[in-house]
Design a protein around this motif. Structure first.
Motif, PDB file in Angstrom:
ATOM      1  N   LYS A 150      -1.499  -1.277  -1.854  1.00 25.01           N
ATOM      2  CA  LYS A 150      -1.316  -0.946  -3.274  1.00 25.01           C
ATOM      3  C   LYS A 150      -1.366   0.560  -3.444  1.00 25.01           C
ATOM      4  O   LYS A 150      -2.284   1.224  -2.979  1.00 25.01           O
ATOM      5  CB  LYS A 150      -2.474  -1.547  -4.092  1.00 25.01           C
ATOM      6  N   TYR A 195      -1.848  -6.409   1.163  1.00 23.09           N
ATOM      7  CA  TYR A 195      -0.838  -5.693   0.385  1.00 23.09           C
ATOM      8  C   TYR A 195      -1.296  -4.256   0.207  1.00 23.09           C
ATOM      9  O   TYR A 195      -2.434  -4.011  -0.218  1.00 23.09           O
ATOM     10  CB  TYR A 195      -0.666  -6.375  -0.991  1.00 23.09           C
ATOM     11  N   LYS A 231       2.212  -2.650  -9.610  1.00 18.65           N
ATOM     12  CA  LYS A 231       2.404  -3.597  -8.497  1.00 18.65           C
ATOM     13  C   LYS A 231       2.977  -2.898  -7.265  1.00 18.65           C
ATOM     14  O   LYS A 231       2.923  -3.438  -6.166  1.00 18.65           O
ATOM     15  CB  LYS A 231       3.383  -4.688  -8.921  1.00 18.65           C
ATOM     16  N   ASP A 268       4.068  -5.170   1.526  1.00 20.12           N
ATOM     17  CA  ASP A 268       3.413  -6.312   2.163  1.00 20.12           C
ATOM     18  C   ASP A 268       3.182  -5.967   3.645  1.00 20.12           C
ATOM     19  O   ASP A 268       4.060  -6.172   4.488  1.00 20.12           O
ATOM     20  CB  ASP A 268       4.325  -7.543   2.018  1.00 20.12           C
TER      21      ASP A 268
END
Ligand code: SAM
Ligand code: SF4
Length: 323
Positions: A265, A263, A271, A275
């Motif tokens: 970030k 992922y 969050k 992906d």
């Protein structure tokens, strides 16, 4: 690469595993974690592919982290593969150091240029309490081996009330005769850190100022991160303060993170991200991968918002994010 706030993004922190040989109290629960299933973790090939795409977009610095990066089999082989990517100028690693004991020279040959060793105390008993299992002496050996190999070394410590208050001055003294920076990182309320009490950076500064002699600002650049440095007279190394909570440094943030499960970030506390693993495993072409990464990074949040009520607050633990 420039994000929508005008910040240059040239640094990626890659967590290559969420597993660890320690259980530091501010990071992991005593009983350990349910690790990502192996199939969810990016393969070396996938990590290299994403890193190459990021390098083509302007990323120059790579840091391997974890979990404990050295706990992943082949970590140094991955380092060699990343070293050979065009555009990558620096590879560093954040590690607790234990599994590097006796392997520092091998790491240097694999491309390691700088090492951040996490070490919160020089008291063997306190070290065992904080890490819930670690032995201190190999870590000290690795610091000296790295210095002897010409690898730049920083020591990262997290001051936590009731855990390492008494040892902070001794830790800072590591920088007296060695050319290393000892950095105090403010505890962040992420994962297990949320249950502990930080020692405020201003208090650490005042303590060192009193015990070691007046700290003078050290304006020299010590890397590409957000620490502020100062040193007492006669010290070879510097003392750094990384105070994400008390002194926000989002305006000059230059980094993105890739978690072990792929992922992307964009900010430690949000969050928000993408992906990447899904893209890779759905057969994305190189150019489409680059565009997707660029589009995602442009949306990097302006501020971490640790002290605010944000809607997409991160719930992952530090061992998943990599610090
Ligand atoms: N295992 C490696 C190590 O300990 O260096 C790399 C991963 S560890 C998650 C990366 C860094 O995150 C360490 O320096 C650790 O001290 C820091 N860290 C973990 N939990 C933290 C928290 N709640 N607040 C601040 N720093 C934290
Ligand atoms: Fe492991 Fe690093 Fe977390 Fe400690 S801080 S438990 S060494 S990942």
């Amino acid at each position: 690469m420039i994000d929508a706030c005008g910040r240059t993004i040239d640094y990626v922190r890659i967590s290559i595993t969420d597993r660890c040989n320690l259980r530091c109290v501010y990071c992991m629960p005593a009983g350990g974690i349910e690790p990502f299933p192996h199939a969810d973790v990016l393969t070396f090939e996938e990590i290299v592919r994403v890193t190459r795409a990021l390098a083509q977009l302007g990323v120059r610095y790579v840091r391997l982290t974890g979990g404990e990066p050295m706990a992943r089999k082949g970590c140094l082989e991955l380092m060699r593969l990343i070293r050979d990517i065009e555009g990558i100028e620096e590879i560093s690693m954040t590690t607790n150091g234990l599994l590097l004991d006796g392997r520092v020279e091998e790491a240097r040959k694999a491309g390691l240029t700088a090492l951040n060793i996490s070490l919160d105390t020089l008291d063997p008993e306190a070290y065992r309490r904080i890490t819930r299992r670690g032995e201190l002496s190999p870590v000290l050996r690795v610091i000296d081996e790295a210095l002897a190999s010409g690898i730049r070394v920083k020591v990262n410590a997290v001051p936590v009330r009731g855990l390492n208050d008494a040892g902070l001055v001794d830790l800072a003294r590591l920088a007296k005769d060695r050319p290393i920076d000892v950095r105090f990182i403010e505890l962040m309320p992420v994962g297990c850190g949320a249950d502990l009490v930080p020692i405020p950076p201003d208090e650490v500064y005042a303590l060192l100022n009193c015990e070691l002699g007046a700290l003078r600002d050290d304006p020299e650049r010590h890397g590409f991160g957000p620490a502020r440095y100062a040193k007492p007279a006669g010290f070879r190394g510097s003392i750094g303060f990384i105070s994400a909570m008390s002194h926000e440094f989002c305006e000059s943030c230059n980094r993105v993170r890739l978690t072990a499960d792929g992922y992307l970030k964009l900010c430690l506390n949000h969050k928000a991200g993408m992906d990447v693993r899904a893209l890779l495993r759905n057969g994305v072409e190189d150019e489409a991968l680059r565009s997707a990464l660029q589009e995602a990074i442009e949306k990097k949040p302006r501020r971490h918002g640790f002290l605010e009520d944000i809607s997409d607050r991160e719930v992952r633990r530090m061992n998943e994010i990599g610090g």
